[in-house]
Design an enzyme around this catalytic site. Sequence first.
Site, PDB file in Angstrom:
ATOM      1  N   CYS A  87       0.836  -1.213   0.000  1.00  0.00           N
ATOM      2  CA  CYS A  87       0.000   0.000   0.000  1.00  0.00           C
ATOM      3  C   CYS A  87       0.868   1.258   0.000  1.00  0.00           C
ATOM      4  O   CYS A  87       1.800   1.374   0.798  1.00  0.00           O
ATOM      5  CB  CYS A  87      -0.918  -0.022   1.222  1.00  0.00           C
ATOM      6  SG  CYS A  87      -1.738   1.540   1.531  1.00  0.00           S
ATOM      7  N   CYS A 143       0.412   3.123   3.626  1.00  0.00           N
ATOM      8  CA  CYS A 143       0.749   2.548   4.927  1.00  0.00           C
ATOM      9  C   CYS A 143       2.071   3.137   5.459  1.00  0.00           C
ATOM     10  O   CYS A 143       2.955   3.530   4.679  1.00  0.00           O
ATOM     11  CB  CYS A 143       0.854   1.016   4.818  1.00  0.00           C
ATOM     12  SG  CYS A 143      -0.740   0.176   5.003  1.00  0.00           S
ATOM     13  N   HIS A 174      -4.490   0.048   7.962  1.00  0.00           N
ATOM     14  CA  HIS A 174      -4.950  -0.156   6.594  1.00  0.00           C
ATOM     15  C   HIS A 174      -6.367  -0.729   6.539  1.00  0.00           C
ATOM     16  O   HIS A 174      -7.090  -0.560   5.556  1.00  0.00           O
ATOM     17  CB  HIS A 174      -3.980  -1.103   5.883  1.00  0.00           C
ATOM     18  CG  HIS A 174      -4.261  -1.303   4.415  1.00  0.00           C
ATOM     19  ND1 HIS A 174      -3.927  -0.360   3.462  1.00  0.00           N
ATOM     20  CD2 HIS A 174      -4.851  -2.331   3.743  1.00  0.00           C
ATOM     21  CE1 HIS A 174      -4.287  -0.806   2.267  1.00  0.00           C
ATOM     22  NE2 HIS A 174      -4.852  -1.994   2.405  1.00  0.00           N
ATOM     23  N   ASN A 176     -12.927  10.744  -0.902  1.00  0.00           N
ATOM     24  CA  ASN A 176     -13.629   9.797  -1.762  1.00  0.00           C
ATOM     25  C   ASN A 176     -13.515   8.446  -1.099  1.00  0.00           C
ATOM     26  O   ASN A 176     -12.408   7.977  -0.857  1.00  0.00           O
ATOM     27  CB  ASN A 176     -12.982   9.724  -3.154  1.00  0.00           C
ATOM     28  CG  ASN A 176     -13.149  10.996  -3.949  1.00  0.00           C
ATOM     29  OD1 ASN A 176     -14.185  11.645  -3.852  1.00  0.00           O
ATOM     30  ND2 ASN A 176     -12.139  11.356  -4.724  1.00  0.00           N
ATOM     31  N   SER A 211      -9.005   4.883  -5.207  1.00  0.00           N
ATOM     32  CA  SER A 211      -8.167   3.809  -5.725  1.00  0.00           C
ATOM     33  C   SER A 211      -7.404   3.095  -4.624  1.00  0.00           C
ATOM     34  O   SER A 211      -6.664   2.162  -4.889  1.00  0.00           O
ATOM     35  CB  SER A 211      -7.210   4.367  -6.779  1.00  0.00           C
ATOM     36  OG  SER A 211      -6.520   5.482  -6.273  1.00  0.00           O
ATOM     37  N   HIS A 265      -7.036   2.265   1.978  1.00  0.00           N
ATOM     38  CA  HIS A 265      -6.458   2.814   3.205  1.00  0.00           C
ATOM     39  C   HIS A 265      -7.213   4.114   3.537  1.00  0.00           C
ATOM     40  O   HIS A 265      -7.369   4.973   2.670  1.00  0.00           O
ATOM     41  CB  HIS A 265      -4.966   3.107   2.982  1.00  0.00           C
ATOM     42  CG  HIS A 265      -4.230   3.363   4.261  1.00  0.00           C
ATOM     43  ND1 HIS A 265      -3.293   2.500   4.781  1.00  0.00           N
ATOM     44  CD2 HIS A 265      -4.333   4.378   5.156  1.00  0.00           C
ATOM     45  CE1 HIS A 265      -2.837   2.985   5.927  1.00  0.00           C
ATOM     46  NE2 HIS A 265      -3.459   4.132   6.177  1.00  0.00           N
ATOM     47  N   HIS A 321      -8.250   7.577   3.958  1.00  0.00           N
ATOM     48  CA  HIS A 321      -7.568   8.840   3.676  1.00  0.00           C
ATOM     49  C   HIS A 321      -8.498   9.817   2.979  1.00  0.00           C
ATOM     50  O   HIS A 321      -9.493   9.433   2.374  1.00  0.00           O
ATOM     51  CB  HIS A 321      -6.337   8.605   2.790  1.00  0.00           C
ATOM     52  CG  HIS A 321      -6.674   8.273   1.362  1.00  0.00           C
ATOM     53  ND1 HIS A 321      -7.180   7.049   0.967  1.00  0.00           N
ATOM     54  CD2 HIS A 321      -6.596   9.015   0.220  1.00  0.00           C
ATOM     55  CE1 HIS A 321      -7.385   7.050  -0.347  1.00  0.00           C
ATOM     56  NE2 HIS A 321      -7.043   8.227  -0.819  1.00  0.00           N
ATOM     57  N   GLN A 330      -8.277  14.036   1.032  1.00  0.00           N
ATOM     58  CA  GLN A 330      -7.390  14.865   0.231  1.00  0.00           C
ATOM     59  C   GLN A 330      -7.614  16.343   0.544  1.00  0.00           C
ATOM     60  O   GLN A 330      -8.648  16.732   1.084  1.00  0.00           O
ATOM     61  CB  GLN A 330      -7.663  14.646  -1.262  1.00  0.00           C
ATOM     62  CG  GLN A 330      -7.444  13.226  -1.746  1.00  0.00           C
ATOM     63  CD  GLN A 330      -7.370  13.153  -3.269  1.00  0.00           C
ATOM     64  OE1 GLN A 330      -6.681  13.952  -3.910  1.00  0.00           O
ATOM     65  NE2 GLN A 330      -8.077  12.206  -3.860  1.00  0.00           N
TER      66      GLN A 330
HETATM   67  O1  LIG Z   1      -6.994  11.716  -6.571  1.00  0.00           O
HETATM   68  P1  LIG Z   1      -7.451  10.302  -6.803  1.00  0.00           P
HETATM   69  O2  LIG Z   1      -8.006   9.665  -5.568  1.00  0.00           O
HETATM   70  O3  LIG Z   1      -6.415   9.470  -7.481  1.00  0.00           O
HETATM   71  O4  LIG Z   1      -8.643  10.426  -7.870  1.00  0.00           O
HETATM   72  C1  LIG Z   1      -9.994  10.547  -7.551  1.00  0.00           C
HETATM   73  O5  LIG Z   1     -10.320  11.814  -6.980  1.00  0.00           O
HETATM   74  C2  LIG Z   1     -10.092  12.959  -7.798  1.00  0.00           C
HETATM   75  C3  LIG Z   1     -10.587  14.180  -7.042  1.00  0.00           C
HETATM   76  O6  LIG Z   1     -11.962  14.101  -6.737  1.00  0.00           O
HETATM   77  C4  LIG Z   1     -10.777  12.818  -9.164  1.00  0.00           C
HETATM   78  O7  LIG Z   1     -10.384  13.860 -10.006  1.00  0.00           O
HETATM   79  C5  LIG Z   1     -10.425  11.477  -9.814  1.00  0.00           C
HETATM   80  O8  LIG Z   1     -11.165  11.328 -11.006  1.00  0.00           O
HETATM   81  C6  LIG Z   1     -10.747  10.343  -8.844  1.00  0.00           C
HETATM   82  O9  LIG Z   1     -10.446   9.096  -9.417  1.00  0.00           O
END
Ligand SMILES: O=P(O)(O)O[C@H]1O[C@H](CO)[C@@H](O)[C@H](O)[C@H]1O
Lengths: 369, 369
Positions: free
Chosen positions: B52, B55, B125, B165, B173, B176, B178, B180
């Site tokens: 990961c 991690c 994780h 997300n 993706s 874990h 998290h 942003q």
């Molecule tokens: O930044 P990540 O997690 O790779 O990507 C994800 O979040 C982003 C922000 O919402 C988007 O633009 C991406 O399409 C989504 O796959």
Amino acid sequence: EEEFSFADHSHRRFNPLTRSWVLCSPHRAKRPWLGQVEVTASEERPAYDPTCFLCPGNQRATGAQNDCYASTYVFPNDYAAVHTEQPACSAESLALVAGENASSDLFRVESTRGQCSVVCFSPRHDLTLPELSLNEICQIIRTWKSVYADLSANPDIAYIQLFENKGLAMGCSNPHPHGQVWALSSVPSEPAKEIESLKAYRQTHISTNPSACMLCAYVRAEEDNTAAGEQSSRIVLQNESFMALVPFWATWPFETMIVAKHHVESIASLCEPRIADLAEILQGLTCRYDNLFQCSFPYSMGLHQAPTATHPDAACCHLHMHFYPPLLRSATVRKFLVGFEMMAEPQRDLTAEQAASRLRAQSPVHYKT
Amino acid sequence: EEEFSFADHSHRRFNPLTRSWVLCSPHRAKRPWLGQVEVTASEERPAYDPTCFLCPGNQRATGAQNDCYASTYVFPNDYAAVHTEQPACSAESLALVAGENASSDLFRVESTRGQCSVVCFSPRHDLTLPELSLNEICQIIRTWKSVYADLSANPDIAYIQLFENKGLAMGCSNPHPHGQVWALSSVPSEPAKEIESLKAYRQTHISTNPSACMLCAYVRAEEDNTAAGEQSSRIVLQNESFMALVPFWATWPFETMIVAKHHVESIASLCEPRIADLAEILQGLTCRYDNLFQCSFPYSMGLHQAPTATHPDAACCHLHMHFYPPLLRSATVRKFLVGFEMMAEPQRDLTAEQAASRLRAQSPVHYKT
Ligand SMILES: O=P(O)(O)O[C@H]1O[C@H](CO)[C@@H](O)[C@H](O)[C@H]1O
Ligand SMILES: O=P(O)(O)O[C@H]1O[C@H](CO)[C@@H](O)[C@H](O)[C@H]1O
């Protein structure tokens, strides 16, 4: 000193139709992808499927039976989002959910009536729009035109939305080629925004041109840009009547717009030669879509035009279609418009120019033929 | 004569924050679903995964190595959508893509700078937000607060978006836990719209109340409605400082908003007791989400607040969080906001009141414990 480059540097572009911005991060397509991969539907389907609710002669979930149709076929949606008849929303009913605050501007609500139909594009269960002949696509356009004319004559209908959801990734639950019509007693948010923008544009330019139109001007500008060189071209294909292009402000990776090259309010005024021209562009664009990742390319598409033929702002409206396809890198890796996009602003990972150039490079002949 | 009923009849509700409408068709949840089903990620994960990128102690795709962190951990996003330094967008570079029309209002563009970071919620994780302890969630909020304070002090940053997300269906993706942070040199479209609405509301009510706030008024109204009876309540849970509710104008089936009950511009002014209150609501809401379909409930969530602590309209801003979860019927059947929704107007299949009542009915204790 380093120069700004659209293909390398992050920037925002303004969408003059919806009056909002899109963040463009062209370098971002390079990051590795470890997230969800799409399920692709089986490409092998029979020409007729006895269990399909849309195939000719079959019985639908609600018991109604389809005609044994041989071309296009329109029938009422059995699970319509709106109905022809229903009570108006009274102050008493609103008070039940909004209490004593029912009269405040925080609890605005209105009853919505209307009708929903399904438009089968073909009796063939195994085909999709790009695989149909030009004649068959012309017949779909004629069907849209007559549905639009009929609903326009209904005084209870203020707006007619023709659209298609194609592919599992776009919430389509039946691969039989079909679109939908949702006709409503009020004009929805998105077209209302576009009409405001088109009206404001005309108002701004009215002293020099009383019939000024943002989309007419945009078509001319994109023709100029294409004449100036491949690098600045966003046009995918065009003929005398229609242009398919990746708009300067596109949000989805391979988003396109088909736009009438001359001012046309709605599909109602398309004569036969224009219908043939639109069919050619629809076929050319959707074939290139399928060829891009050698798959049945998912998208949602729809027509924007005068809300109805008699809408007071009809003269400002300019017929166009939007295609919003989710795929980004391959048949199984899509773009997610999620966290940042939902909370803040749509974000894309390649430029409109890059997307247009990749679509232009595709063969107009469908990969399956 | 039949009475209008919110639970049976189609209607539109107005979102006063974004000033757009949502179509509500409460009977529509009854239709059969034959479309795409979601892949659910395996719920069995190790506490530490050597492959990961998030991690503790592991090496990331770009070679950088994570600290051996024991609580939250913030590091720069290796695939940032925006960068700290880049050239301004000159008229010459615009002319390369927009030709002689570069000066027209159809080709508006601006260079965007900023920075993107990742905020690991926990070294573990195998956990997700609802499975963390109140203390651990407090630590996430403190981390957000300090990230917001740091970026607010940066004169190149005009807007800070904190978001998460969660789940494959929301483009995440890496399982874990998290979130942003995307911080930008300009205020994006969505918050810009909300700020306009909040300013306009204050302006309208300023003669009777100089600090009038739409969200303060909305919180009071929803308290009244709840006092008037369960049927009109959209509140899922609340404490002294925060309320979690399904807003009257929700779009996603189980969309919620966490809103400060007293006027708070941003996370910067949250004292420790308020942080503990927010942690309690975050845990209570996300546990109910997971319990609803007995799965790790996917969503995108984010904070809306003053763009930065020094933004000129900061005083009008009111701290709140949006949760946009895609699921509709089960752990594998989501709502698709596609054709009609993209072309015309968002549409939902159950009322806000129905969604709130189902969330309220869930146990606050996580199903896995
Ligand atoms: O930044 P990540 O997690 O790779 O990507 C994800 O979040 C982003 C922000 O919402 C988007 O633009 C991406 O399409 C989504 O796959
Ligand atoms: O009407 P369908 O094909 O069953 O449903 C699909 O299209 C509708 C209109 O865009 C959406 O509201 C649904 O979420 C989607 O699954």
